[in-house]
Design a protein around this motif. Sequence first.
Motif, PDB file in Angstrom:
ATOM      1  N   MET A  37      39.708 110.506  35.013  1.00 36.98           N
ATOM      2  CA  MET A  37      41.113 110.824  35.301  1.00 36.98           C
ATOM      3  C   MET A  37      41.192 112.047  36.218  1.00 36.98           C
ATOM      4  O   MET A  37      40.514 113.043  35.996  1.00 36.98           O
ATOM      5  N   LYS A  38      42.014 111.944  37.259  1.00 34.74           N
ATOM      6  CA  LYS A  38      42.225 113.070  38.165  1.00 34.74           C
ATOM      7  C   LYS A  38      42.977 114.181  37.435  1.00 34.74           C
ATOM      8  O   LYS A  38      43.775 113.927  36.536  1.00 34.74           O
TER       9      LYS A  38
ATOM     10  N   ALA B 118      51.880 108.755  36.504  1.00 34.70           N
ATOM     11  CA  ALA B 118      50.805 108.477  37.460  1.00 34.70           C
ATOM     12  C   ALA B 118      49.426 108.483  36.811  1.00 34.70           C
ATOM     13  O   ALA B 118      48.427 108.256  37.497  1.00 34.70           O
ATOM     14  N   ASN B 119      49.368 108.738  35.505  1.00 30.12           N
ATOM     15  CA  ASN B 119      48.093 108.810  34.784  1.00 30.12           C
ATOM     16  C   ASN B 119      47.182 109.899  35.352  1.00 30.12           C
ATOM     17  O   ASN B 119      45.975 109.698  35.564  1.00 30.12           O
TER      18      ASN B 119
ATOM     19  N   GLN C 206      55.059 115.239  44.121  1.00 30.89           N
ATOM     20  CA  GLN C 206      54.732 113.953  44.732  1.00 30.89           C
ATOM     21  C   GLN C 206      53.682 114.098  45.826  1.00 30.89           C
ATOM     22  O   GLN C 206      52.818 113.217  45.994  1.00 30.89           O
ATOM     23  N   THR C 207      53.719 115.203  46.568  1.00 26.88           N
ATOM     24  CA  THR C 207      52.703 115.430  47.600  1.00 26.88           C
ATOM     25  C   THR C 207      51.313 115.468  46.984  1.00 26.88           C
ATOM     26  O   THR C 207      50.355 114.872  47.517  1.00 26.88           O
ATOM     27  N   ALA C 208      51.167 116.157  45.862  1.00 26.24           N
ATOM     28  CA  ALA C 208      49.863 116.221  45.189  1.00 26.24           C
ATOM     29  C   ALA C 208      49.466 114.867  44.627  1.00 26.24           C
ATOM     30  O   ALA C 208      48.304 114.441  44.757  1.00 26.24           O
TER      31      ALA C 208
ATOM     32  N   CYS D 275      46.279 109.988  43.894  1.00 23.43           N
ATOM     33  CA  CYS D 275      46.342 108.578  43.504  1.00 23.43           C
ATOM     34  C   CYS D 275      46.146 107.612  44.663  1.00 23.43           C
ATOM     35  O   CYS D 275      45.810 106.451  44.445  1.00 23.43           O
ATOM     36  N   GLY D 276      46.341 108.084  45.884  1.00 27.28           N
ATOM     37  CA  GLY D 276      46.234 107.164  47.010  1.00 27.28           C
ATOM     38  C   GLY D 276      45.557 107.742  48.223  1.00 27.28           C
ATOM     39  O   GLY D 276      45.512 107.113  49.289  1.00 27.28           O
TER      40      GLY D 276
END
Length: 326
Positions: A1-2, A27-28, A304-306, A311-312
């Motif tokens: 997990m990040k 976002a886990n 959201q930027t992080a 995540c992507g």
Amino acid sequence: MKRLAILDAHVAPDNFLDCAEAMCREANVSLKVLECRTADAVVAGAHDCDAALCCFVPVDASVLSRLPKLRMVVRVGIGVDNFNLDDFTRCGVFACNTPDYGIEEVAVHSLALMLALERNIVRYARATRQGAWAQGVGREMRRLSHRTLGLIGFGRIARKLATLAAPLGYSLVAFDPYVCAAECAGANAHKVEIEELFRRADIIVVLAPATGETRHIVNANHLGLARDGLLLVNTSRGSLVDTGAVAEALRCGKLHGAALDVLEEEPPSARSLELLEHDAVILTPHIAYRSQESLAALNRLSVQTALDYLCGNTIRNLVNKAALRA
């Protein structure tokens, strides 16, 4: 997990923790909440993190060189003056900011301060409260359609301000070495060099980022180029304006008014508070960016930027673009 860290949660905006926790849960991504005040505390707390969110704690090589897992730090705000960008690039870490959360608020606050100076609002209100009912308080006012507004910096906020000021009748000139003349013209502004801006402007609004290049860009030499009676607004960073030079320009009449939302020392030092001895000075406590909507957007967009990166692998709002080539 990040894993994502909030480095200085004790100075985070209202509701920031609740927002970050909810978004990370969805976002886990594991969230680590820290209250760091020193480089050593950041290193000890974020040693196992892939990315971090940061409000005000300084981040430079003393931190980055000891966090080999860390790949991105997102500033919860626009300015990155607490980041050493060269160190970020040398260490291969992405420095990002949150540039689009309060554009409307800062532009509107700038306009409000401009009009308060132009129309002598504070002077008249103070005199009336003290029992005077007099129209001749302070300097004589001028019609806005006969005035030139000078913009130092021509990024998103300055362009928004231009769209608000132009319909009032202002002629617009802008200084920004990183923006071409065509872009300025597209927003009804004429691109000029800094010296010409000071010579031509009746009122100047400072909206540039804090860098080595822009430190004290409003200084005694530049103010000396202006016509007597200049008005000054600063809603960017305090380091762009030389407080001593402003005080002297007010004393000698070069400046007829100044409205500052940001100061060289915050909270204000005795030197900054001395400016209030002049009845043509307005100080507000670094609140140009604030509204319920802007704070909610700041929380959401910075997190959201992080998460986009974790995540992507998507990099948004990168400040040290050289890191892409490192």
